[in-house]
Design a protein around this motif. Structure first.
Motif, PDB file in Angstrom:
ATOM      1  N   PHE A   1       0.820  -1.209   0.000  1.00  0.00           N
ATOM      2  CA  PHE A   1       0.000   0.000   0.000  1.00  0.00           C
ATOM      3  C   PHE A   1       0.856   1.262   0.000  1.00  0.00           C
ATOM      4  CE2 PHE A   1      -3.352  -2.994   1.348  1.00  0.00           C
ATOM      5  CZ  PHE A   1      -4.280  -2.700   0.340  1.00  0.00           C
ATOM      6  N   ARG A   2       2.011   1.232   0.645  1.00  0.00           N
ATOM      7  CA  ARG A   2       2.920   2.380   0.602  1.00  0.00           C
ATOM      8  C   ARG A   2       3.338   2.640  -0.845  1.00  0.00           C
ATOM      9  NH1 ARG A   2       6.989   0.787   3.606  1.00  0.00           N
ATOM     10  NH2 ARG A   2       6.457   1.882   5.489  1.00  0.00           N
ATOM     11  N   LYS A   3       3.718   1.566  -1.536  1.00  0.00           N
ATOM     12  CA  LYS A   3       4.141   1.697  -2.933  1.00  0.00           C
ATOM     13  C   LYS A   3       2.998   2.236  -3.798  1.00  0.00           C
ATOM     14  CE  LYS A   3       6.276  -0.996  -6.633  1.00  0.00           C
ATOM     15  NZ  LYS A   3       6.808  -2.309  -7.022  1.00  0.00           N
ATOM     16  N   LYS A   4       1.790   1.739  -3.565  1.00  0.00           N
ATOM     17  CA  LYS A   4       0.614   2.171  -4.319  1.00  0.00           C
ATOM     18  C   LYS A   4       0.334   3.659  -4.067  1.00  0.00           C
ATOM     19  CE  LYS A   4      -4.202   0.716  -4.993  1.00  0.00           C
ATOM     20  NZ  LYS A   4      -4.194  -0.058  -6.231  1.00  0.00           N
ATOM     21  N   LEU A   5       0.401   4.072  -2.807  1.00  0.00           N
ATOM     22  CA  LEU A   5       0.159   5.470  -2.460  1.00  0.00           C
ATOM     23  C   LEU A   5       1.228   6.396  -3.054  1.00  0.00           C
ATOM     24  CD1 LEU A   5      -0.930   4.827   1.208  1.00  0.00           C
ATOM     25  CD2 LEU A   5      -2.354   6.000  -0.505  1.00  0.00           C
ATOM     26  N   LEU A   6       2.480   5.988  -2.959  1.00  0.00           N
ATOM     27  CA  LEU A   6       3.569   6.805  -3.506  1.00  0.00           C
ATOM     28  C   LEU A   6       3.460   6.935  -5.025  1.00  0.00           C
ATOM     29  CD1 LEU A   6       6.550   5.595  -1.291  1.00  0.00           C
ATOM     30  CD2 LEU A   6       5.455   7.860  -1.253  1.00  0.00           C
ATOM     31  N   ALA A   7       3.077   5.865  -5.703  1.00  0.00           N
ATOM     32  CA  ALA A   7       2.915   5.912  -7.162  1.00  0.00           C
ATOM     33  C   ALA A   7       1.763   6.856  -7.532  1.00  0.00           C
ATOM     34  CB  ALA A   7       2.666   4.513  -7.712  1.00  0.00           C
ATOM     35  N   TRP A   8       0.678   6.796  -6.770  1.00  0.00           N
ATOM     36  CA  TRP A   8      -0.482   7.658  -7.019  1.00  0.00           C
ATOM     37  C   TRP A   8      -0.088   9.126  -6.821  1.00  0.00           C
ATOM     38  CZ3 TRP A   8      -5.522   7.406  -3.612  1.00  0.00           C
ATOM     39  CH2 TRP A   8      -6.565   8.055  -4.260  1.00  0.00           C
ATOM     40  N   LYS A   9       0.628   9.402  -5.749  1.00  0.00           N
ATOM     41  CA  LYS A   9       1.079  10.768  -5.465  1.00  0.00           C
ATOM     42  C   LYS A   9       1.999  11.264  -6.583  1.00  0.00           C
ATOM     43  CE  LYS A   9       3.507  13.500  -1.984  1.00  0.00           C
ATOM     44  NZ  LYS A   9       4.117  13.475  -0.645  1.00  0.00           N
ATOM     45  N   ASP A  10       2.921  10.421  -7.017  1.00  0.00           N
ATOM     46  CA  ASP A  10       3.845  10.782  -8.088  1.00  0.00           C
ATOM     47  C   ASP A  10       3.086  11.109  -9.376  1.00  0.00           C
ATOM     48  OD1 ASP A  10       6.566  11.107  -9.028  1.00  0.00           O
ATOM     49  OD2 ASP A  10       6.223   9.279 -10.207  1.00  0.00           O
ATOM     50  N   GLU A  11       2.071  10.318  -9.690  1.00  0.00           N
ATOM     51  CA  GLU A  11       1.267  10.543 -10.895  1.00  0.00           C
ATOM     52  C   GLU A  11       0.552  11.899 -10.821  1.00  0.00           C
ATOM     53  OE1 GLU A  11      -2.852   8.680 -12.567  1.00  0.00           O
ATOM     54  OE2 GLU A  11      -1.360   7.251 -11.834  1.00  0.00           O
TER      55      GLU A  11
ATOM     56  N   ARG B   1     -11.654  -2.646  -0.242  1.00  0.00           N
ATOM     57  CA  ARG B   1     -11.888  -1.193  -0.106  1.00  0.00           C
ATOM     58  C   ARG B   1     -10.562  -0.432  -0.180  1.00  0.00           C
ATOM     59  NH1 ARG B   1     -14.981   3.029   1.067  1.00  0.00           N
ATOM     60  NH2 ARG B   1     -14.609   4.409   2.846  1.00  0.00           N
ATOM     61  N   LEU B   2      -9.544  -0.932   0.506  1.00  0.00           N
ATOM     62  CA  LEU B   2      -8.237  -0.269   0.473  1.00  0.00           C
ATOM     63  C   LEU B   2      -7.622  -0.327  -0.918  1.00  0.00           C
ATOM     64  CD1 LEU B   2      -6.787  -1.431   3.890  1.00  0.00           C
ATOM     65  CD2 LEU B   2      -7.519   0.885   3.273  1.00  0.00           C
ATOM     66  N   GLU B   3      -7.874  -1.405  -1.623  1.00  0.00           N
ATOM     67  CA  GLU B   3      -7.361  -1.521  -2.998  1.00  0.00           C
ATOM     68  C   GLU B   3      -8.019  -0.456  -3.879  1.00  0.00           C
ATOM     69  OE1 GLU B   3      -4.810  -2.802  -5.615  1.00  0.00           O
ATOM     70  OE2 GLU B   3      -5.019  -4.125  -3.890  1.00  0.00           O
ATOM     71  N   ALA B   4      -9.338  -0.270  -3.709  1.00  0.00           N
ATOM     72  CA  ALA B   4     -10.074   0.699  -4.517  1.00  0.00           C
ATOM     73  C   ALA B   4      -9.826   2.135  -4.055  1.00  0.00           C
ATOM     74  CB  ALA B   4     -11.568   0.394  -4.450  1.00  0.00           C
ATOM     75  N   ARG B   5      -9.694   2.320  -2.747  1.00  0.00           N
ATOM     76  CA  ARG B   5      -9.504   3.664  -2.175  1.00  0.00           C
ATOM     77  C   ARG B   5      -8.467   3.581  -1.060  1.00  0.00           C
ATOM     78  NH1 ARG B   5     -11.347   8.512  -2.693  1.00  0.00           N
ATOM     79  NH2 ARG B   5     -11.722   9.884  -0.952  1.00  0.00           N
ATOM     80  N   PRO B   6      -7.192   3.598  -1.438  1.00  0.00           N
ATOM     81  CA  PRO B   6      -6.130   3.385  -0.444  1.00  0.00           C
ATOM     82  C   PRO B   6      -6.041   4.456   0.632  1.00  0.00           C
ATOM     83  CG  PRO B   6      -5.196   3.780  -2.627  1.00  0.00           C
ATOM     84  CD  PRO B   6      -6.682   3.737  -2.792  1.00  0.00           C
ATOM     85  N   ILE B   7      -6.774   5.553   0.475  1.00  0.00           N
ATOM     86  CA  ILE B   7      -6.765   6.596   1.502  1.00  0.00           C
ATOM     87  C   ILE B   7      -7.924   6.440   2.484  1.00  0.00           C
ATOM     88  CG2 ILE B   7      -5.494   8.296   0.143  1.00  0.00           C
ATOM     89  CD1 ILE B   7      -8.244   9.579  -0.531  1.00  0.00           C
ATOM     90  N   ALA B   8      -8.705   5.372   2.345  1.00  0.00           N
ATOM     91  CA  ALA B   8      -9.872   5.161   3.215  1.00  0.00           C
ATOM     92  C   ALA B   8      -9.453   5.125   4.677  1.00  0.00           C
ATOM     93  CB  ALA B   8     -10.577   3.859   2.838  1.00  0.00           C
ATOM     94  N   THR B   9     -10.283   5.755   5.514  1.00  0.00           N
ATOM     95  CA  THR B   9     -10.016   5.768   6.950  1.00  0.00           C
ATOM     96  C   THR B   9     -11.114   5.068   7.737  1.00  0.00           C
ATOM     97  OG1 THR B   9     -11.112   7.907   7.216  1.00  0.00           O
ATOM     98  CG2 THR B   9      -8.716   7.936   6.833  1.00  0.00           C
ATOM     99  N   MET B  10     -12.174   4.645   7.026  1.00  0.00           N
ATOM    100  CA  MET B  10     -13.289   3.984   7.696  1.00  0.00           C
ATOM    101  C   MET B  10     -13.749   2.775   6.894  1.00  0.00           C
ATOM    102  SD  MET B  10     -15.765   7.124   8.823  1.00  0.00           S
ATOM    103  CE  MET B  10     -15.169   8.627   8.071  1.00  0.00           C
TER     104      MET B  10
END
Length: 143
Positions: free
Chosen positions: A31-41, A116-125
């Motif tokens: 998930f860290r890698k996924k989030l970092l790639a999304w941010k980079d994009e 849910r995390l796969e679809a929306r990795p920023i989910a908090t709930m």
């Protein structure tokens, strides 16, 4: 808990699975890698918008063409503003990974589903907690 650093390699084709311990180091690295790639994009898209703004000033002599260009740029800039806010949510998710809170519902403390995390990795709930939150928000707005 030791969490692999962002540069750590994941096994080829790795996807988090319900068969594993929830939020184990491999899942956190994924998930860290996924989030970092999304941010980079998002950051790359923002750079291209800035370059286009610099290269294409609004100088259309025709008022209709100018209005259309201004509308297009307005939409583009609103999109970039939403993405700026999204980056702060991505950063918050990355901080939750570091603190060990990632993947757990901030309301109930239950695990957020991997789907849910796969679809929306920023989910908090969890989905249930999110739906309750949105219903409560709607009720308070209607009052």
């Amino acid at each position: 808990m030791i969490v692999p650093a962002p540069g750590d390699d994941l096994p080829p084709g790795y996807r988090p699975s319900a068969d594993e311990e929830f939020m184990n180091p491999l899942q956190l690295a994924y998930f860290r890698k996924k989030l970092l790639a999304w941010k980079d994009e998002i950051l790359k898209e923002s750079e291209s918008t800035l370059e286009a703004l610099k290269a294409e000033p609004l100088r259309e002599p025709d008022l209709t063409d100018r209005a259309a260009s201004e509308t297009d740029w307005g939409i583009e800039l609103r999109t970039r503003d939403r993405q700026r806010k999204l980056i702060s949510k991505i950063d918050a998710a990355l901080r939750r990974i570091e603190t060990g809170d990632y993947g757990w519902c901030e309301i109930t403390g239950e695990p957020i589903s991997l789907a849910r995390l796969e679809a929306r990795p920023i989910a908090t709930m969890t989905i249930d907690a999110q739906e309750r939150h949105e219903r409560d928000e709607k009720i308070s707005r209607d009052e």
